[in-house]
Design an enzyme around this catalytic site. Structure first.
Site, PDB file in Angstrom:
ATOM      1  N   LYS A 177       0.845  -1.209   0.000  1.00  0.00           N
ATOM      2  CA  LYS A 177       0.000   0.000   0.000  1.00  0.00           C
ATOM      3  C   LYS A 177       0.875   1.251   0.000  1.00  0.00           C
ATOM      4  O   LYS A 177       0.593   2.222  -0.713  1.00  0.00           O
ATOM      5  CB  LYS A 177      -0.944  -0.022   1.207  1.00  0.00           C
ATOM      6  CG  LYS A 177      -2.059  -1.029   1.013  1.00  0.00           C
ATOM      7  CD  LYS A 177      -2.746  -1.451   2.282  1.00  0.00           C
ATOM      8  CE  LYS A 177      -3.653  -2.654   1.971  1.00  0.00           C
ATOM      9  NZ  LYS A 177      -4.050  -3.407   3.131  1.00  0.00           N
ATOM     10  N   GLN A 199      -5.110  -2.198   9.114  1.00  0.00           N
ATOM     11  CA  GLN A 199      -4.710  -3.476   8.529  1.00  0.00           C
ATOM     12  C   GLN A 199      -5.259  -4.621   9.382  1.00  0.00           C
ATOM     13  O   GLN A 199      -4.994  -4.690  10.575  1.00  0.00           O
ATOM     14  CB  GLN A 199      -3.169  -3.553   8.435  1.00  0.00           C
ATOM     15  CG  GLN A 199      -2.671  -4.783   7.710  1.00  0.00           C
ATOM     16  CD  GLN A 199      -3.134  -4.863   6.259  1.00  0.00           C
ATOM     17  OE1 GLN A 199      -3.050  -3.899   5.511  1.00  0.00           O
ATOM     18  NE2 GLN A 199      -3.660  -6.006   5.862  1.00  0.00           N
ATOM     19  N   ASP A 201     -11.645   1.682   3.021  1.00  0.00           N
ATOM     20  CA  ASP A 201     -11.719   0.230   2.860  1.00  0.00           C
ATOM     21  C   ASP A 201     -13.184  -0.234   2.713  1.00  0.00           C
ATOM     22  O   ASP A 201     -13.440  -1.375   2.379  1.00  0.00           O
ATOM     23  CB  ASP A 201     -11.112  -0.428   4.122  1.00  0.00           C
ATOM     24  CG  ASP A 201     -10.133  -1.535   3.781  1.00  0.00           C
ATOM     25  OD1 ASP A 201      -9.861  -1.730   2.576  1.00  0.00           O
ATOM     26  OD2 ASP A 201      -9.640  -2.208   4.705  1.00  0.00           O
TER      27      ASP A 201
END
Ligand code: NAP
Length: 278
Positions: A48, A92, A115
């Site tokens: 990322k 994460q 997300d």
């Protein structure tokens, strides 16, 4: 048979984004929170970071130790929620077992939840409203566009019903007027159902599970699975066994994976645009 590489599509999309970033007043910023040092998570986070740098985004990483408390994690998120320079926040996953993931996700400002996992965004997706949609499902839709499949009225079978992939991609496919069947581990006679699929989305996490008896002649196949066998990555689809039956298929690696990160960048850009137009 066409092999559709997400890696190539991702490169095209990132080039377009990098050009757009050059025209902006400030760089869009993605903040990533990593708790602990799980090797897979560390490697995903590196990916990322690299992608953000490629398109010229600011990238901020907050590392907390494995034994950080849920309150500490939520406090970091609260400060990122309030930081005007942060457009997107990603936690994460998975988090260490002593932390409740859902409570952490719930603490993210839905307007920065790039997300697409916050219940507000999930609910808006299912209500047919604009929102941040989850990245892997968005990537799948882009790959199907690249395959030039007209989804309207097509029989699409999604195997897997997770909140991360199967369920949201099914909703996005419905939005494209496909006729969608969702299968899972309790589905009876799976091969009979998938053999009717004009489009098959395989997202179960079982290496090379889908062999030719699961595939209709001329099907479009999206392989979402990421599995490691003898140290090598493979998908949920037995690529060599089915590829000659398919009209088009995505490989693993270089298929869905790169598109997931690219759609995270697209969501961060979307957040930047929304926030800067306010
Ligand atoms: P998950 O949460 O474990 O869900 C797996 C789903 O597959 C469940 O709905 C399960 O059914 C179903 N399933 C398992 N075995 C089955 C079988 N034999 N027949 C039919 N259905 C079966 O996994 P996930 O997060 O959705 O991820 C799925 C795969 O995609 C994994 O390999 C993951 O690594 C990969 N993935 C890739 C990306 C990417 O960017 N490329 C992103 C996310 C995930 P039940 O609901 O009945 O248990």
């Amino acid at each position: 048979m066409k092999i559709i590489y997400g890696s190539e599509l991702s490169k095209e999309m990132k080039e377009a984004m990098a050009n757009e970033v050059k025209t902006l007043d400030r760089k869009p910023c993605l903040a990533v929170l990593l708790v602990g040092d799980n090797p897979a998570s560390v490697s995903y986070v590196k990916g990322k970071n690299k992608a953000c740098l490629e398109v010229g985004f600011d990238y901020r990483q907050i590392d907390l130790s494995e034994d950080a408390s849920e309150m500490e994690v939520i406090d970091v998120i609260k400060s990122l929620n309030e930081d005007d320079f942060v457009d997107g926040i990603l936690v994460q996953l998975p988090l260490p077992k002593h932390i409740n993931e859902q409570r952490v996700i719930n603490s993210i400002d839905p307007g920065k939840d790039v997300d697409g996992l916050h219940p507000v965004n999930f609910g808006r997706l299912f209500a047919g409203l604009d929102a941040f949609y989850p990245c892997t499902p968005l990537g799948i839709i882009e790959l199907l566009k690249k395959m030039e499949v007209d989804l309207e009225g097509k029989n699409v079978v999604v195997v897997g019903r997770s909140n991360l992939v199967g369920l949201p991609v099914s909703r996005l496919l419905l939005k494209q007027n496909a006729t969608v069947t969702i299968c899972h581990s309790r589905t009876k006679d799976l091969a009979r159902i998938t053999r009717e699929a004009d489009v098959l989305v395989a997202a179960i996490g079982k290496p090379r599970f889908f062999t030719e008896e699961y595939i209709k002649d001329g099907a479009y196949v999206i392989d979402v699975g990421v599995n490691r066998v003898d140290g090598k990555l493979c998908g949920d689809v037995d690529f060599d066994n089915v590829k000659d039956k398919c009209a088009a298929i995505t490989p693993v690696p270089k298929g869905c994976g790169p598109m997931t990160i690219t759609m995270l960048l697209e969501n961060t850009m979307k957040s930047y645009r929304m926030r800067s137009s306010k």
